[in-house]
Design a protein around this motif. Structure first.
Motif, short mmCIF file in Angstrom:
data_model
loop_
_atom_site.label_atom_id
_atom_site.label_comp_id
_atom_site.label_asym_id
_atom_site.label_seq_id
_atom_site.Cartn_x
_atom_site.Cartn_y
_atom_site.Cartn_z
N ALA A 101 0.92 -0.70 -0.67
CA ALA A 101 0.04 -0.03 0.02
C ALA A 101 0.95 1.41 0.01
N GLN A 102 1.44 0.84 0.43
CA GLN A 102 2.75 2.67 0.97
C GLN A 102 3.32 2.86 -0.67
N SER A 103 3.51 1.54 -1.81
CA SER A 103 4.36 2.14 -2.69
C SER A 103 2.45 2.71 -4.18
N VAL A 104 1.79 2.44 -3.25
CA VAL A 104 0.81 2.36 -4.71
C VAL A 104 1.06 3.84 -5.23
N ALA A 105 1.50 5.23 -4.73
CA ALA A 105 1.16 5.73 -4.94
C ALA A 105 2.86 6.29 -6.63
N THR A 106 3.43 5.53 -6.34
CA THR A 106 4.49 5.50 -7.10
C THR A 106 4.19 3.82 -8.46
N THR A 107 3.11 3.83 -8.35
CA THR A 107 2.47 2.40 -9.22
C THR A 107 2.04 3.36 -10.52
N SER A 108 2.40 3.39 -11.94
CA SER A 108 2.29 4.01 -12.63
C SER A 108 1.06 3.03 -13.96
N ILE A 109 -0.01 4.19 -13.90
CA ILE A 109 -1.59 3.98 -14.48
C ILE A 109 -0.96 3.04 -15.92
N ALA A 134 -3.04 -5.37 -18.01
CA ALA A 134 -3.88 -4.94 -18.11
C ALA A 134 -5.04 -5.66 -19.68
N ASN A 135 -4.45 -4.99 -20.56
CA ASN A 135 -4.86 -4.98 -22.05
C ASN A 135 -5.40 -4.26 -22.32
N LEU A 136 -5.38 -2.60 -21.58
CA LEU A 136 -6.38 -1.77 -21.82
C LEU A 136 -5.24 -0.29 -23.05
N ALA A 137 -3.72 -0.87 -23.21
CA ALA A 137 -3.33 0.01 -24.51
C ALA A 137 -1.93 -1.04 -24.04
N SER A 138 -1.93 -0.70 -26.03
CA SER A 138 -1.24 -2.10 -26.56
C SER A 138 0.31 -1.44 -26.28
N SER A 139 0.88 -0.11 -25.85
CA SER A 139 2.14 0.63 -25.82
C SER A 139 1.88 1.35 -25.39
N LYS A 140 2.94 2.18 -24.38
CA LYS A 140 3.25 3.41 -23.43
C LYS A 140 2.54 4.93 -23.81
N SER A 141 2.97 5.03 -25.21
CA SER A 141 2.36 6.13 -25.89
C SER A 141 0.96 5.81 -26.03
N GLU A 142 0.25 5.08 -25.98
CA GLU A 142 -0.46 5.07 -26.55
C GLU A 142 -1.55 5.36 -25.00
N ALA A 143 -0.86 4.72 -24.24
CA ALA A 143 -1.65 4.33 -22.66
C ALA A 143 -1.53 6.52 -22.67
N ARG A 144 -0.40 6.92 -22.39
CA ARG A 144 -0.52 8.48 -22.41
C ARG A 144 -1.30 9.35 -23.24
N LYS A 145 -1.45 8.62 -24.22
CA LYS A 145 -2.87 9.27 -25.26
C LYS A 145 -4.15 9.07 -24.90
N LEU A 146 -4.12 8.12 -24.19
CA LEU A 146 -5.79 7.44 -23.53
C LEU A 146 -5.68 8.68 -22.21
N GLN A 163 -14.66 8.08 -12.55
CA GLN A 163 -14.45 9.61 -12.93
C GLN A 163 -13.51 9.64 -13.80
N GLN A 164 -13.63 10.21 -14.81
CA GLN A 164 -11.84 10.86 -15.66
C GLN A 164 -10.68 10.68 -14.84
N SER A 165 -10.07 10.64 -15.38
CA SER A 165 -8.66 10.60 -15.09
C SER A 165 -7.75 11.04 -16.52
N ASN A 166 -6.71 12.02 -15.88
CA ASN A 166 -5.68 11.86 -16.31
C ASN A 166 -4.19 11.91 -15.96
N LYS A 167 -4.32 11.62 -15.15
CA LYS A 167 -2.85 11.10 -13.62
C LYS A 167 -2.26 10.08 -14.35
N GLU A 168 -1.08 9.94 -14.11
CA GLU A 168 -0.06 9.19 -14.83
C GLU A 168 0.16 8.16 -13.72
N ASN A 169 -0.12 8.08 -12.08
CA ASN A 169 -0.18 7.40 -10.86
C ASN A 169 -0.86 7.61 -11.18
#
Length: 86
Positions: A13-21, A28-40, A51-57
């Protein structure tokens, strides 16, 4: 009704905040690449607990009893339940 896929994070739990979305979206197969994930994320296509989110962690407050719902777009079939491994 289709049940959402489940992905378990092994970080404590203490390292959750550093887990990259971005990394979780790929795992989770919701994006095929880091660039696609960042664009999403940048375009508002990712939802955390409906809730719509645009944060990376993730933040500790995103998890309720160690679980959160991660979704790509408005289609419910693109939903993954993310659990923290205790």
């Amino acid at each position: 009704s289709q049940t959402a896929a489940t992905l378990t994070l092994t970080s404590g739990a203490q390292s959750v905040a550093t887990t990259s979305i971005v990394d979780v979206l790929i795992e989770a197969n919701l994006a095929s690449s880091k660039s696609e994930a960042r664009k999403l994320l940048a375009s508002g296509g990712i939802y955390i607990n409906d809730q719509q989110s645009n944060k990376e962690n993730f933040e500790a407050s995103d998890f309720h009893d160690g679980v959160l719902k991660l979704r790509r777009g408005k289609a419910l079939q693109n939903t993954v339940i993310v659990k923290l491994k205790q």
